[in-house]
Motif scaffolding. Structure first.
Motif, PDB file in Angstrom:
ATOM      1  N   GLN A  51     -31.354  47.919 -49.686  1.00 31.27           N
ATOM      2  CA  GLN A  51     -30.467  48.977 -49.804  1.00 31.27           C
ATOM      3  C   GLN A  51     -29.255  48.537 -49.182  1.00 31.27           C
ATOM      4  OE1 GLN A  51     -31.058  51.528 -51.584  1.00 31.27           O
ATOM      5  NE2 GLN A  51     -33.007  50.843 -52.089  1.00 31.27           N
ATOM      6  N   PRO A  52     -27.732  48.873 -49.711  1.00 33.04           N
ATOM      7  CA  PRO A  52     -26.558  48.598 -49.224  1.00 33.04           C
ATOM      8  C   PRO A  52     -26.528  49.242 -47.816  1.00 33.04           C
ATOM      9  CG  PRO A  52     -26.418  49.325 -51.413  1.00 33.04           C
ATOM     10  CD  PRO A  52     -27.919  49.374 -51.046  1.00 33.04           C
ATOM     11  N   GLY A  53     -26.184  48.424 -46.817  1.00 41.72           N
ATOM     12  CA  GLY A  53     -26.026  48.891 -45.295  1.00 41.72           C
ATOM     13  C   GLY A  53     -27.156  48.297 -44.527  1.00 41.72           C
ATOM     14  N   SER A  54     -28.140  47.845 -45.191  1.00 44.93           N
ATOM     15  CA  SER A  54     -29.240  47.155 -44.077  1.00 44.93           C
ATOM     16  C   SER A  54     -29.006  45.852 -43.657  1.00 44.93           C
ATOM     17  CB  SER A  54     -30.846  47.292 -44.922  1.00 44.93           C
ATOM     18  OG  SER A  54     -30.393  46.512 -46.155  1.00 44.93           O
ATOM     19  N   GLY A  55     -29.193  45.500 -42.811  1.00 46.01           N
ATOM     20  CA  GLY A  55     -29.071  44.031 -42.242  1.00 46.01           C
ATOM     21  C   GLY A  55     -30.358  43.044 -42.736  1.00 46.01           C
ATOM     22  N   VAL A  56     -29.756  41.836 -42.921  1.00 44.83           N
ATOM     23  CA  VAL A  56     -30.584  40.993 -43.340  1.00 44.83           C
ATOM     24  C   VAL A  56     -30.411  39.589 -42.679  1.00 44.83           C
ATOM     25  CG1 VAL A  56     -30.803  41.980 -45.666  1.00 44.83           C
ATOM     26  CG2 VAL A  56     -29.081  40.211 -45.301  1.00 44.83           C
ATOM     27  N   ARG A  57     -31.544  38.681 -42.892  1.00 41.56           N
ATOM     28  CA  ARG A  57     -31.194  37.393 -42.591  1.00 41.56           C
ATOM     29  C   ARG A  57     -31.734  36.492 -43.551  1.00 41.56           C
ATOM     30  NH1 ARG A  57     -35.465  36.814 -38.940  1.00 41.56           N
ATOM     31  NH2 ARG A  57     -36.934  36.154 -40.329  1.00 41.56           N
ATOM     32  N   THR A  58     -30.776  35.661 -43.938  1.00 39.52           N
ATOM     33  CA  THR A  58     -31.199  34.615 -44.887  1.00 39.52           C
ATOM     34  C   THR A  58     -31.955  33.389 -44.634  1.00 39.52           C
ATOM     35  OG1 THR A  58     -29.211  32.986 -44.317  1.00 39.52           O
ATOM     36  CG2 THR A  58     -28.647  34.861 -45.819  1.00 39.52           C
ATOM     37  N   ILE A  59     -32.560  32.761 -45.619  1.00 40.98           N
ATOM     38  CA  ILE A  59     -33.342  31.699 -45.313  1.00 40.98           C
ATOM     39  C   ILE A  59     -32.630  30.744 -44.403  1.00 40.98           C
ATOM     40  CG2 ILE A  59     -35.086  31.913 -46.924  1.00 40.98           C
ATOM     41  CD1 ILE A  59     -33.657  29.900 -48.722  1.00 40.98           C
ATOM     42  N   GLY A  60     -31.243  30.574 -44.621  1.00 40.31           N
ATOM     43  CA  GLY A  60     -30.663  29.540 -43.774  1.00 40.31           C
ATOM     44  C   GLY A  60     -30.210  30.131 -42.382  1.00 40.31           C
ATOM     45  N   GLY A  61     -30.492  31.250 -41.994  1.00 45.38           N
ATOM     46  CA  GLY A  61     -30.460  31.910 -40.582  1.00 45.38           C
ATOM     47  C   GLY A  61     -29.346  32.526 -40.502  1.00 45.38           C
ATOM     48  N   MET A  62     -28.671  32.889 -41.485  1.00 47.95           N
ATOM     49  CA  MET A  62     -27.432  33.583 -41.279  1.00 47.95           C
ATOM     50  C   MET A  62     -27.722  35.265 -41.308  1.00 47.95           C
ATOM     51  SD  MET A  62     -23.942  33.718 -43.557  1.00 47.95           S
ATOM     52  CE  MET A  62     -24.729  34.782 -44.729  1.00 47.95           C
ATOM     53  N   TYR A  63     -27.042  36.037 -40.435  1.00 52.91           N
ATOM     54  CA  TYR A  63     -27.469  37.515 -40.402  1.00 52.91           C
ATOM     55  C   TYR A  63     -26.123  37.926 -41.018  1.00 52.91           C
ATOM     56  CZ  TYR A  63     -30.919  36.537 -37.244  1.00 52.91           C
ATOM     57  OH  TYR A  63     -32.235  35.945 -36.722  1.00 52.91           O
ATOM     58  N   ALA A  64     -26.506  39.173 -41.872  1.00 53.48           N
ATOM     59  CA  ALA A  64     -25.423  39.955 -42.685  1.00 53.48           C
ATOM     60  C   ALA A  64     -25.800  41.340 -42.838  1.00 53.48           C
ATOM     61  CB  ALA A  64     -24.923  38.932 -43.790  1.00 53.48           C
TER      62      ALA A  64
END
Length: 168
Positions: free
Chosen positions: A38-51
């Motif tokens: 959902q918009p607003g949730s925190g994620v970690r990409t497979i490259g290790g970036m947090y956004a």
């Protein structure tokens, strides 16, 4: 054919079936996690970036990586959707569940760590003065080595090189 000869093949096929089944379950769980973003949730990409998720489309996700930095990623590039507490702990360093404040040692009560090895040797005296003298690491000239004759020691035999015979 007897059952004994077929048994290893049956076991091997069963193990392969179980492994592919567990891999499919993991893939389905990852796909479900990506679809539940959902918009607003925190994620970690497979490259290790947090956004933070800004917008979710069918195959892509628009991420807010910082002030004025929007990045477009494929949905498959999202490695994990994080809870709010976990995202804040990792990105902002905010701790919500401090179990007890007793485990934190104040700086005034912290042990003093010496900056030298005197505590290990048990002496507070400085190293001997002979250790302070410089060491010559320069190479010797070839002419000096040629002038020096090898020392001869009584009772010691010289090594013979290949091809030399015993003269006895």
């Amino acid at each position: 054919m007897s059952l004994v000869t077929l048994l290893p093949f049956i076991v091997l096929i069963g193990a392969m079936f179980l492994m592919t089944r567990s891999a499919k379950k993991k893939q389905q769980a990852a796909a479900q996690m990506r679809n539940d973003m959902q918009p607003g949730s925190g994620v970690r990409t497979i490259g290790g970036m947090y956004a933070t998720v800004k917008e979710v489309n069918e195959d892509t996700v628009l991420l807010d990586a910082g002030p004025g930095v929007d990045l477009l990623f494929a949905k498959n590039a999202i490695g994990a959707v994080l809870s709010d507490d976990e995202y804040n702990r990792i990105v902002h360093g905010v701790e919500h569940d401090l179990k007890s404040d007793e485990s934190v040692v104040p700086a005034s009560d912290a042990p003093i760590v010496p900056d030298d090895a005197s505590s290990l040797t048990g002496t507070d005296a400085p190293a001997a003065a002979s250790d302070d003298q410089p060491i010559d690491l320069g190479k010797k000239d070839v002419a000096d080595d040629a002038a020096a004759e090898p020392k001869k020691v009584e009772g010691a035999e010289l090594k013979k090189s290949d091809g030399e015979a015993d003269a006895k």
